[in-house]
Design an enzyme around this catalytic site. Structure first.
Site: not given
Length: 153
Positions: A35, A37, A61, A105
């Site tokens: 993703c 990150d 994000c 996350c």
């Protein structure tokens, strides 16, 4: 119903401890190739092995920013050993919960903390039981990602 609670949104819009410690005692970078990150956590550690400062830079994000912000809040003032016990679930709990698709996350934040402490240990020749077998370059299993902060369920 909103996907994110007020505490997560506050840490995203008003993150704590943003930046980088230039003369850091430990620095750890970790990211998700899926993703995108990416987190950098830098630490200042005193002679008693207490974390006196922690800063982060996160590309990703809103949940990644919130997780980094909360994680740094959680480790400042803790000993290195105490910081190594912090889990992604504790980060989630302190944030008041995360959607299942955003759990990764908090995992990234936990890994970045351990990577920064690993760097400190390498620089100082120290060993910590909690870092036995830890590989700062190991990819975590859960890298699902969703970026839209306005989605409702």
């Amino acid at each position: 119903m909103a996907l994110y609670n007020d505490k997560v949104m506050d840490h995203f819009f008003n993150p704590h401890n943003v930046g980088e410690i230039p003369d850091a005692d430990g620095a750890g970078t970790y990211g998700s190739p899926v993703c995108g990150d990416m987190m950098l956590i830098t630490l200042k550690i005193d002679e008693n092995e207490k974390i006196t400062d922690a800063k982060f830079k996160t590309y990703g994000c809103g949940t990644a920013v919130a997780s980094s912000s909360m994680a740094t809040d959680m480790i400042i003032g803790k000993s290195v050993e105490e910081a190594l016990t912090i889990t992604n679930q504790q980060i989630i709990d302190e944030l008041g919960g995360l959607p299942a698709i955003k759990i990764h996350c908090s995992v990234l934040a936990e890994h970045a903390i351990k990577s920064a402490i690993y760097d400190y240990a390498q620089k100082t020749g120290k060993t910590y039981k909690a870092l036995e077998g830890f590989d700062p370059d190991r990819e975590e299993d859960d890298h699902s990602c969703q970026v839209d902060l306005t989605e409702e369920s």
